[in-house]
Design an enzyme around this catalytic site. Sequence first.
Site, PDB file in Angstrom:
ATOM      1  N   MET A 125     -88.529  -9.813 107.958  1.00 44.86           N
ATOM      2  CA  MET A 125     -87.189  -9.230 108.008  1.00 44.86           C
ATOM      3  C   MET A 125     -86.413  -9.641 109.258  1.00 44.86           C
ATOM      4  SD  MET A 125     -86.773  -7.561 105.242  1.00 44.86           S
ATOM      5  CE  MET A 125     -85.262  -6.707 105.694  1.00 44.86           C
ATOM      6  N   ARG A 126     -87.047 -10.407 110.151  1.00 46.48           N
ATOM      7  CA  ARG A 126     -86.342 -10.766 111.378  1.00 46.48           C
ATOM      8  C   ARG A 126     -85.087 -11.570 111.080  1.00 46.48           C
ATOM      9  NH1 ARG A 126     -90.356 -12.506 114.342  1.00 46.48           N
ATOM     10  NH2 ARG A 126     -90.581 -10.624 115.580  1.00 46.48           N
ATOM     11  N   ALA A 127     -85.145 -12.443 110.065  1.00 45.49           N
ATOM     12  CA  ALA A 127     -83.990 -13.272 109.740  1.00 45.49           C
ATOM     13  C   ALA A 127     -82.795 -12.418 109.334  1.00 45.49           C
ATOM     14  CB  ALA A 127     -84.347 -14.256 108.633  1.00 45.49           C
TER      15      ALA A 127
ATOM     16  N   ASP B  79     -89.792 -18.633 114.694  1.00 44.80           N
ATOM     17  CA  ASP B  79     -89.166 -17.435 114.155  1.00 44.80           C
ATOM     18  C   ASP B  79     -88.702 -16.484 115.247  1.00 44.80           C
ATOM     19  OD1 ASP B  79     -88.506 -15.675 111.906  1.00 44.80           O
ATOM     20  OD2 ASP B  79     -90.124 -14.413 112.657  1.00 44.80           O
TER      21      ASP B  79
ATOM     22  N   VAL C 235     -81.352 -10.820 112.517  1.00 45.10           N
ATOM     23  CA  VAL C 235     -80.656 -11.809 113.346  1.00 45.10           C
ATOM     24  C   VAL C 235     -79.337 -12.221 112.698  1.00 45.10           C
ATOM     25  CG1 VAL C 235     -80.769 -14.157 114.245  1.00 45.10           C
ATOM     26  CG2 VAL C 235     -82.747 -12.654 114.448  1.00 45.10           C
TER      27      VAL C 235
END
Length: 666
Positions: free
Chosen positions: A274-276, A193, A279
């Site tokens: 929420m990183r996706a 991730d 990104v």
Amino acid sequence: MSTPFPFTAVVGQDDLRLALLLNAVSPAVGGVLVRGEKGTAKSTAVRALSALLPAVAVVPGCRFSCDPGSPDPACPDGPHESAAAAERPSRMVELPVGASEDRLVGALDIERALAEGVKAFEPGLLADAHRGILYVDEVNLLHDHLVDLLLDAAAMGASYVEREGVSVRHAARFLLVGTMNPEEGELRPQLLDRFGLTVEVAASREPDQRVEVVRRRLAYDDDPAGFATRWAGEEAAVRQRVVAARELLPSVRLGDGALRQIAATCAAFEVDGMRADIVMARTATALAAWAGRTDVLAEDVRQAALLALPHRRRRNPFDAPGLDEDKLDETLEEFAGEDDTDPDPDSDPDGGGPGGGGGQPAPDSGPRGGDTAARPEAGEDGAPQASGGAEQSPVRAAEPFRTKVLSVPGLGEGAAGRRSRARAEHGRTIGSRRPRGTLTKLHLAATVQAAAPHQRARGRSGPGLVVRRDDLRQAVREGREGNLVLFVVDASGSMAARQRMGAVKGAVLSLLLDAYQRRDKVGLVTFRGRDAQVALPPTSSVDAAAARLESLPTGGRTPLAAGLLKAHEVLRVERLRDPARRALVVVVTDGRATGGPEPVALAARAARLFAAEGIASVVVDCESGPVRLGLAGQLAGELGGTAVTLGELRADAIAGLVKDVRGRAA
């Protein structure tokens, strides 16, 4: 310095080149993880990228590559005041798999820090890579604690080095690129991730394209400088396009419609955190800038999803990477916003440059290999078939479950992992010793204790402690190691009842999943008919072991001795390759031995080889039916190990198993 292979001369691999270029345009995207088989130009493309990056303005003499326009106020070489700017090419720094923590983050001179209070700091690879590229080949083989340090620095844009209250901080912003061959093992989902994008690469199956790959490679090997000169025009054009996209990036507008599509896509594919979303937003913006636009379109969101989401959807190593593109298109259409306009159909949004598009192929939605036979109804109580029965088609594994920890007794010194106790770089401190070579982990109390008796003889006159090299003590720490878990699976006719074999495969699959989580190597030996075979040599790829297990046929006699002898030979060879890695042998059988003269006695003699060498072992007893012979238990006794039933493998059923394993092997 050798001439690198030109980036624009790489044949095919559009997704790989596009992902690298997007990070060159916007380093905030978060780097690239390149997954693929060997020989697919992964390293070649990464090494070629540095030639396309613009030159870097630096403060002369600064070991940390500070920007003269905005120098780092906390730079260890600072403060920098009105220094003249110098210019150097963008760097690509390679992190070797066997690098130490000090080589990565840098090291403090502990002796000077204690005795003089001086922060004498030697920069590491993170400092060298600042404002450039940090390349990690075979990132899946890198020790976990190094990967954690690496990704933390990439996320924070800074590296922190702390030793016994003395700390140094410096900027560390770089384009992180990792390459890996999935056959050699997977990264943990938490680490996957942290990479912004991922691409799957494979060799082309088109003869014409393969011919072109060979032709260009031979031409480059014959005359690297001449080959690079022939591609200089294309390289300059891409370099100029990267610079233009960087300048345009701040002007790109990410509208509410595109943001809704991004959020809906991440929710539809159930990615964690929420990183996706972040990104994807940065990637879509970089895609628009690369195409020379100031608005993010639905096509940018779609391509961003194909690059940013596949590796975030894997829950375990048996999940196939990739996205369902039909589902992706439906989600984007459902949440299309009013501010998303279709591009001119006659225009080329990707500009015809390298890596100008191309999504990843849709994953195979069918069953896994070997899962072609329908599961027939098993006989009552799963009675075994005749020992000499004909070969049966593969049986599907039952659902995996969480297993109790099986560990090797004693204290090892193998590679870092999460199974058995071991002396390690990280873990709880259990003692101290004199350092061998460079001091890495100071034991402060032991150092002070060693230095204290000599203070008067050394002429100490002030409050400071006079410390010499001989006083320094290295902390001895205990952590966990990964082991070689070698499965020896009985695939004979006595195991061929379909219901039972499905349960056996489910149990082995559960143990494989446990081995993946504990960073073990795994191997698979099977025996049936007249002999045994190594179905999978020791590897870090547990999904490869799962695939071999799934397609395993059954039937024939039970050459138990052959299976044990084959496993013993595998361990002998592996000890030569990796002597520090200890083994745990898991024999999955009902304990029967048939075929040849005196099969039971021969199996017992083979088992005693393991006991004589102190090899830890567990026998998973697969015997079923109302009448039980207890043969698996007898085999465990000969091995010097312990026996458990399939039901006892479950985590809530075998609380005392680890103690039994240690007690038998002690």
